[in-house]
Design an enzyme around this catalytic site. Structure first.
Site, PDB file in Angstrom:
ATOM      1  N   ASP A  51       0.825  -1.205   0.000  1.00  0.00           N
ATOM      2  CA  ASP A  51       0.000   0.000   0.000  1.00  0.00           C
ATOM      3  C   ASP A  51       0.864   1.262   0.000  1.00  0.00           C
ATOM      4  OD1 ASP A  51       0.896  -0.069   2.619  1.00  0.00           O
ATOM      5  OD2 ASP A  51      -1.094  -0.146   3.533  1.00  0.00           O
ATOM      6  N   SER A  52       2.179   1.078   0.016  1.00  0.00           N
ATOM      7  CA  SER A  52       3.116   2.189  -0.154  1.00  0.00           C
ATOM      8  C   SER A  52       2.915   2.895  -1.485  1.00  0.00           C
ATOM      9  CB  SER A  52       4.560   1.688  -0.054  1.00  0.00           C
ATOM     10  OG  SER A  52       4.767   0.584  -0.931  1.00  0.00           O
ATOM     11  N   ASP A  90      -0.918  -6.513   0.004  1.00  0.00           N
ATOM     12  CA  ASP A  90      -0.943  -5.758   1.255  1.00  0.00           C
ATOM     13  C   ASP A  90      -2.383  -5.344   1.551  1.00  0.00           C
ATOM     14  OD1 ASP A  90       0.207  -4.597   3.447  1.00  0.00           O
ATOM     15  OD2 ASP A  90       1.345  -3.085   2.338  1.00  0.00           O
ATOM     16  N   GLU A 121      -1.026  -5.779   9.140  1.00  0.00           N
ATOM     17  CA  GLU A 121      -0.257  -5.083  10.168  1.00  0.00           C
ATOM     18  C   GLU A 121      -0.876  -5.293  11.545  1.00  0.00           C
ATOM     19  OE1 GLU A 121       0.453  -0.959   9.365  1.00  0.00           O
ATOM     20  OE2 GLU A 121       1.114  -1.312   7.301  1.00  0.00           O
ATOM     21  N   GLU A 188       9.523  -4.002  10.697  1.00  0.00           N
ATOM     22  CA  GLU A 188       9.881  -2.704  10.114  1.00  0.00           C
ATOM     23  C   GLU A 188      10.255  -1.684  11.182  1.00  0.00           C
ATOM     24  OE1 GLU A 188       8.157   0.810   7.143  1.00  0.00           O
ATOM     25  OE2 GLU A 188       6.949  -0.975   7.512  1.00  0.00           O
TER      26      GLU A 188
END
Length: 270
Positions: A51-52, A90, A121, A188
């Site tokens: 999703d970056s 993602d 996440e 991360e």
């Protein structure tokens, strides 16, 4: 002893990724379209449709406005370009806030794309959702540490694992995600010492980004590592190419030739 890189010639599976822990570093890169996915095909074990893309390609300030439609669209394109890496979709913000919603959106991801796994996440608080997905035959990659989807609630991007208390919390999160059935875990924005302890505490591979060299693998955003995203460069990013400069130089040459009527010459006309 260095490992000689060789082109991957066989489809990478979840089982393959699991088997690489402690034996060979795992390589992962992001991709968002068929063009670049095809360039990466056969060179890395995994591709993350991250999703970056909401920041690096849509110009948004964070990842939070990405939705399932966007992620499915880009994952379809990546799957058209890359046939050998394990492709991970993602899951965007808001798409897995409950077990029911997570199942609905993950099944949609599987039905509408050829992705082999989804990424979620969160730590212990996401364990039940991950368990529900894995019990429903959805492969899940976890993600702990600095979590971009938590940027607003956390008040910014904050490095984790700076003290023993936080390191233990991260280890507890990692173990909960492993116990829930995840096949791998992104770590991360975590201090290198903490990432090493996390990696040693679980039996599934850890994929680091800004987490030092002692994880089981590494992932980078392709537009960061190849120098196309220039708004800022995170400390952990190594630029292997100055892509932005190369493109601008080529573009200037094209403009000059067109203005001077040097292009197209007889080599480029019918």
């Amino acid at each position: 002893m260095s490992i000689q890189t060789a082109k991957i010639d066989k489809k990478v599976t979840v089982s393959k990724i699991r088997s690489m822990k402690g034996k060979e570093p795992i390589t992962m890169i992001t991709a968002y379209d068929a063009l670049f996915a095809k360039l990466f095909d056969g060179h890395v074990e995994m591709i993350l449709v991250g999703d970056s893309l909401n920041m690096s390609f849509s110009g948004k300030p964070d990842t939070l406005s990405a939705n399932m439609e966007l992620m499915i669209y880009h994952t379809k394109a990546v799957c058209m370009g890359a046939k050998l890496p394990l492709i991970v979709l993602d899951m965007p913000f808001g798409s897995y806030t409950s077990k029911e919603l997570a199942i609905k959106n993950s099944i949609r991801a599987y039905r509408e794309t050829d992705a082999q796994a989804v990424k979620i996440e969160g730590g212990k608080e996401r364990a039940e959702i991950i368990k529900t997905l894995t019990n429903s035959s959805v492969a899940v990659m976890g993600h702990i540490g600095l979590m971009p989807q938590f940027v607003r609630s956390e008040g910014g991007y904050k490095v984790r694992g700076k003290d023993e208390k936080d390191i233990q919390k991260l280890i507890d999160d990692a173990k909960a995600i492993e116990d829930a059935g995840a096949f791998a875990l992104v770590v991360e924005g975590v201090k290198a010492e903490a990432a090493k302890k996390i990696t040693e505490s679980i039996s599934i591979p850890t994929i680091g980004i800004g987490a030092g060299a002692d994880t089981d693998g590494q992932v980078l955003v392709w537009s960061d590592m190849f120098g196309f995203f220039e708004d800022f460069k995170p400390k952990f990013v190594k630029r292997y190419l100055d892509g932005g400069k190369l493109v601008r130089e080529a573009l200037k040459e094209y403009v000059k030739e067109v203005k001077n009527r040097e292009f197209p010459n007889e080599d480029y006309i019918y």
